[in-house]
Design a protein around this motif. Structure first.
Motif, short mmCIF file in Angstrom:
data_model
loop_
_atom_site.label_atom_id
_atom_site.label_comp_id
_atom_site.label_asym_id
_atom_site.label_seq_id
_atom_site.Cartn_x
_atom_site.Cartn_y
_atom_site.Cartn_z
N LEU A 128 -0.74 11.66 15.79
CA LEU A 128 -0.58 10.29 15.32
C LEU A 128 -1.38 10.12 14.03
CD1 LEU A 128 -0.93 8.40 18.71
CD2 LEU A 128 1.17 8.93 17.48
N TYR A 129 -1.00 9.12 13.24
CA TYR A 129 -1.55 8.93 11.90
C TYR A 129 -2.08 7.50 11.72
CZ TYR A 129 1.32 13.05 11.32
OH TYR A 129 1.88 14.29 11.48
N HIS A 130 -3.05 7.40 10.80
CA HIS A 130 -3.64 6.11 10.46
C HIS A 130 -3.91 6.09 8.96
CE1 HIS A 130 -6.05 2.47 11.04
NE2 HIS A 130 -6.91 2.99 10.17
N GLY A 131 -3.34 5.12 8.27
CA GLY A 131 -3.59 4.95 6.85
C GLY A 131 -4.67 3.91 6.63
N SER A 132 -5.62 4.20 5.73
CA SER A 132 -6.75 3.30 5.55
C SER A 132 -7.37 3.49 4.17
CB SER A 132 -7.80 3.57 6.64
OG SER A 132 -8.89 2.70 6.52
N ASN A 133 -8.40 2.71 3.90
CA ASN A 133 -9.14 2.86 2.66
C ASN A 133 -10.37 3.75 2.85
OD1 ASN A 133 -10.44 0.89 4.22
ND2 ASN A 133 -11.41 0.00 2.43
N LEU A 134 -10.50 4.36 4.03
CA LEU A 134 -11.58 5.30 4.28
C LEU A 134 -11.14 6.30 5.35
CD1 LEU A 134 -13.22 4.10 7.15
CD2 LEU A 134 -13.48 2.30 5.48
#
Length: 131
Positions: free
Chosen positions: A3-9
């Motif tokens: 699974l994936y998570h897009g973020s600013n960190l």
């Protein structure tokens, strides 16, 4: 399962205490099995002059003895659940919620319903064909 998570960190360890409580499925850590979707989400930060990161998690063994709720469609049960969560009144005991969240098009319909500008029946009619 990856699974994936897009973020600013970059997020090496998931911390469930840091989420906004009034999201579609309540307070939590939001992931997608669609890599491209996470990339697009992280690019929103890049377009605002911030760094953008894609984090990847192997949760193949994470489902043991957990309470899981799955929404297969944008239906009345999903709409009621979203409504409660966004009002901050989520009383569910689910460890994992699987289902569609509100993108821009769906958000407009939900917002109209939440503000009382359209009925529940009209909102469900508009959501019927969304995937």
């Amino acid at each position: 399962m990856i699974l994936y998570h897009g973020s600013n960190l970059t997020i090496s360890k998931i911390d469930l205490t840091k989420g906004n409580p009034n999201k579609d499925f309540g307070k939590g850590f939001y992931l997608t099995s669609i890599r491209h979707q996470a990339v697009l989400y992280s690019e929103r930060f890049f377009l605002r002059g911030r760094q953008a990161f894609l984090s990847e998690y192997d949760l193949s063994n994470a489902y043991v003895n957990l309470s899981i709720k799955t929404f297969d469609a944008y239906d009345e049960e999903w709409l009621d659940f979203i409504f409660q969560c966004r009002k901050g009144e989520d009383k569910s005991e689910y460890d994992i919620v699987i289902g569609g969240i509100a993108d821009d098009k769906i958000f407009k319909t939900i917002d109209l319903y939440f503000t009382g500008d359209i009925s529940k029946d009209e909102a469900l009619k508009r959501l019927k064909y969304e995937k």
